[in-house]
Motif scaffolding. Sequence first.
Motif, mmCIF file in Angstrom:
data_model
loop_
_atom_site.group_PDB
_atom_site.id
_atom_site.type_symbol
_atom_site.label_atom_id
_atom_site.label_comp_id
_atom_site.label_asym_id
_atom_site.label_seq_id
_atom_site.Cartn_x
_atom_site.Cartn_y
_atom_site.Cartn_z
ATOM 1 N N LEU A 6 -0.222 -0.982 -12.762
ATOM 2 C CA LEU A 6 -1.335 -0.402 -12.012
ATOM 3 C C LEU A 6 -1.653 1.000 -12.526
ATOM 4 C CD1 LEU A 6 -3.391 -0.375 -9.718
ATOM 5 C CD2 LEU A 6 -1.526 0.330 -8.165
ATOM 6 N N ALA A 7 -0.633 1.795 -12.782
ATOM 7 C CA ALA A 7 -0.860 3.158 -13.289
ATOM 8 C C ALA A 7 -1.577 3.128 -14.626
ATOM 9 C CB ALA A 7 0.472 3.902 -13.405
ATOM 10 N N ARG A 8 -1.179 2.198 -15.502
ATOM 11 C CA ARG A 8 -1.832 2.094 -16.807
ATOM 12 C C ARG A 8 -3.299 1.680 -16.660
ATOM 13 N NH1 ARG A 8 3.352 0.418 -18.166
ATOM 14 N NH2 ARG A 8 2.928 -1.774 -17.700
ATOM 15 N N HIS A 9 -3.565 0.726 -15.775
ATOM 16 C CA HIS A 9 -4.952 0.298 -15.569
ATOM 17 C C HIS A 9 -5.801 1.444 -15.010
ATOM 18 C CE1 HIS A 9 -4.567 -3.864 -16.650
ATOM 19 N NE2 HIS A 9 -3.588 -4.082 -15.784
ATOM 20 N N LEU A 10 -5.238 2.205 -14.087
ATOM 21 C CA LEU A 10 -5.975 3.337 -13.532
ATOM 22 C C LEU A 10 -6.280 4.368 -14.609
ATOM 23 C CD1 LEU A 10 -4.133 3.823 -10.110
ATOM 24 C CD2 LEU A 10 -6.559 3.306 -10.395
ATOM 25 N N HIS A 11 -5.282 4.699 -15.413
ATOM 26 C CA HIS A 11 -5.496 5.703 -16.463
ATOM 27 C C HIS A 11 -6.493 5.202 -17.507
ATOM 28 C CE1 HIS A 11 -2.708 8.680 -15.024
ATOM 29 N NE2 HIS A 11 -1.726 7.800 -14.943
ATOM 30 N N ASP A 12 -6.436 3.902 -17.823
ATOM 31 C CA ASP A 12 -7.407 3.345 -18.765
ATOM 32 C C ASP A 12 -8.828 3.473 -18.224
ATOM 33 O OD1 ASP A 12 -5.424 2.689 -20.522
ATOM 34 O OD2 ASP A 12 -5.346 0.556 -19.988
ATOM 35 N N ARG A 13 -8.989 3.189 -16.952
ATOM 36 C CA ARG A 13 -10.322 3.277 -16.347
ATOM 37 C C ARG A 13 -10.786 4.729 -16.268
ATOM 38 N NH1 ARG A 13 -12.514 -1.790 -14.454
ATOM 39 N NH2 ARG A 13 -11.405 -3.214 -15.818
ATOM 40 N N TRP A 14 -9.871 5.633 -15.940
ATOM 41 C CA TRP A 14 -10.256 7.052 -15.881
ATOM 42 C C TRP A 14 -10.621 7.569 -17.275
ATOM 43 C CZ3 TRP A 14 -5.267 8.224 -12.672
ATOM 44 C CH2 TRP A 14 -5.472 7.812 -11.350
ATOM 45 N N ARG A 15 -9.835 7.166 -18.279
ATOM 46 C CA ARG A 15 -10.115 7.611 -19.642
ATOM 47 C C ARG A 15 -11.451 7.056 -20.125
ATOM 48 N NH1 ARG A 15 -5.598 6.414 -21.649
ATOM 49 N NH2 ARG A 15 -6.102 4.351 -22.495
ATOM 50 N N ARG B 147 0.832 -1.214 0.000
ATOM 51 C CA ARG B 147 0.000 0.000 0.000
ATOM 52 C C ARG B 147 0.865 1.262 0.000
ATOM 53 N NH1 ARG B 147 -1.870 -0.204 4.820
ATOM 54 N NH2 ARG B 147 -1.047 1.697 5.758
ATOM 55 N N LEU B 148 1.898 1.266 0.839
ATOM 56 C CA LEU B 148 2.748 2.449 0.924
ATOM 57 C C LEU B 148 3.564 2.651 -0.349
ATOM 58 C CD1 LEU B 148 3.959 2.193 4.631
ATOM 59 C CD2 LEU B 148 2.080 3.550 3.691
ATOM 60 N N ALA B 149 3.958 1.562 -1.003
ATOM 61 C CA ALA B 149 4.684 1.693 -2.272
ATOM 62 C C ALA B 149 3.797 2.338 -3.328
ATOM 63 C CB ALA B 149 5.157 0.314 -2.741
ATOM 64 N N ILE B 150 2.524 1.981 -3.325
ATOM 65 C CA ILE B 150 1.582 2.583 -4.274
ATOM 66 C C ILE B 150 1.460 4.085 -4.019
ATOM 67 C CG2 ILE B 150 -0.862 2.673 -4.914
ATOM 68 C CD1 ILE B 150 -0.949 -0.377 -4.401
ATOM 69 N N VAL B 151 1.334 4.444 -2.752
ATOM 70 C CA VAL B 151 1.205 5.864 -2.399
ATOM 71 C C VAL B 151 2.500 6.618 -2.717
ATOM 72 C CG1 VAL B 151 0.861 7.479 -0.489
ATOM 73 C CG2 VAL B 151 -0.527 5.398 -0.629
ATOM 74 N N THR C 117 7.420 -10.341 -7.052
ATOM 75 C CA THR C 117 6.970 -9.344 -8.029
ATOM 76 C C THR C 117 7.963 -8.187 -8.120
ATOM 77 O OG1 THR C 117 4.626 -9.857 -7.649
ATOM 78 C CG2 THR C 117 5.134 -7.691 -8.569
ATOM 79 N N VAL C 118 8.291 -7.795 -9.335
ATOM 80 C CA VAL C 118 9.138 -6.608 -9.526
ATOM 81 C C VAL C 118 8.244 -5.386 -9.330
ATOM 82 C CG1 VAL C 118 10.592 -5.333 -11.143
ATOM 83 C CG2 VAL C 118 10.624 -7.850 -11.131
ATOM 84 N N MET C 119 8.491 -4.653 -8.258
ATOM 85 C CA MET C 119 7.556 -3.610 -7.850
ATOM 86 C C MET C 119 7.402 -2.508 -8.895
ATOM 87 S SD MET C 119 5.303 -2.854 -5.688
ATOM 88 C CE MET C 119 5.675 -4.355 -4.783
ATOM 89 N N GLN C 120 8.473 -2.124 -9.544
ATOM 90 C CA GLN C 120 8.364 -1.060 -10.542
ATOM 91 C C GLN C 120 7.471 -1.496 -11.706
ATOM 92 O OE1 GLN C 120 9.459 1.526 -8.415
ATOM 93 N NE2 GLN C 120 9.551 2.325 -10.508
ATOM 94 N N GLU C 121 7.574 -2.759 -12.094
ATOM 95 C CA GLU C 121 6.711 -3.266 -13.162
ATOM 96 C C GLU C 121 5.257 -3.282 -12.715
ATOM 97 O OE1 GLU C 121 8.104 -7.050 -14.431
ATOM 98 O OE2 GLU C 121 10.042 -6.291 -15.169
#
Length: 313
Positions: free
Chosen positions: A298-307, A214-218, A289-293
């Motif tokens: 996750l960022a791409r999925h969020l932007h896709d959903r927002w778009r 959670r903190l890595a995401i934030v 899991t490679v966290m940067q990947e």
Amino acid sequence: MATGDDFTVEWVPVLITRATARQRGASESDAVTRPHRRPIVPGVHAHRTDERPIAVPVWAGDEWRRIRALTEAVQIVCPDAVLSHASAAQLHGLPVPGRIRSSLIDITSARSQMRRPGFRGHRPQPLTTVRKHEVTVAHPLEVLRQFAGLLTIRELVDVVDALSGPWHGQAVTDPDTLAAQIPGWRRFQGRRKLEAAVRASRAGVGSPRETQLRLAIVDAGLPEPAVTTPVAIDGITYHPDLAYLHERIAIEYEGDHHRTQRRQWNLDIRRAQAFANAGWVYLRVTRDTVMQEFLGDLARHLHDRWRGRDLRQ
């Protein structure tokens, strides 16, 4: 999500002293130290044959067993001794950084400072205690106050999340309650760090790995996901470790038991399929899991959903 309410039964020796040996069906000489018969602590021996059952958490390791056994022994000869500080945190199953662990066992007494080999006595003071695993131990919130000054804010978030969730037992508190209590506690080192950690903590977290996720995401600049929020799919309520409800994205941290336990593995497959059928993005994270990947995905999925949401409006 990990759960912490599972126990196994283990048989441990009954402890005797010269004064109690006969009551336990042993001879007084059985409680006398000899070259081939060493005490657990001076004055306390293990019965040669008599044992009794105790409940041991499934997550407990050899160090947990050592702390518990030596504490039980020393409390026989020093009844006011209380397991405290980092040692108590380990018995409670709280995440204790390796740098503050010690082979010495932390003891606090209300009357005098303990000075015994193998133990680290702390300044005498009265403590709120609980009886746990056959020993008297400082209450988890006392322990939090005792070693707050030794931890970083990030490490304290791990501890507060553990106290507020089901990782190694039932939740002891929650961040809102703790935030209201801290101003009334007597002065202690690390108060400001703990207050900052409480603001960053969340109730219901299942393990330190989930906290770190959670903190890595934030830290990556992404919105903070909700923790274990209920999600109803086809009449079944799920509680994903992390979720973006409006974007319909669920994130699960899966420890080794998700891979090694057949029943858990099958449940995971059915859960992932249920979310996918309902139109959710379902992301699974493991220790490898490679966290940067992951964060990029996750960022791409969020932007896709927002778009997609913007296009529909």
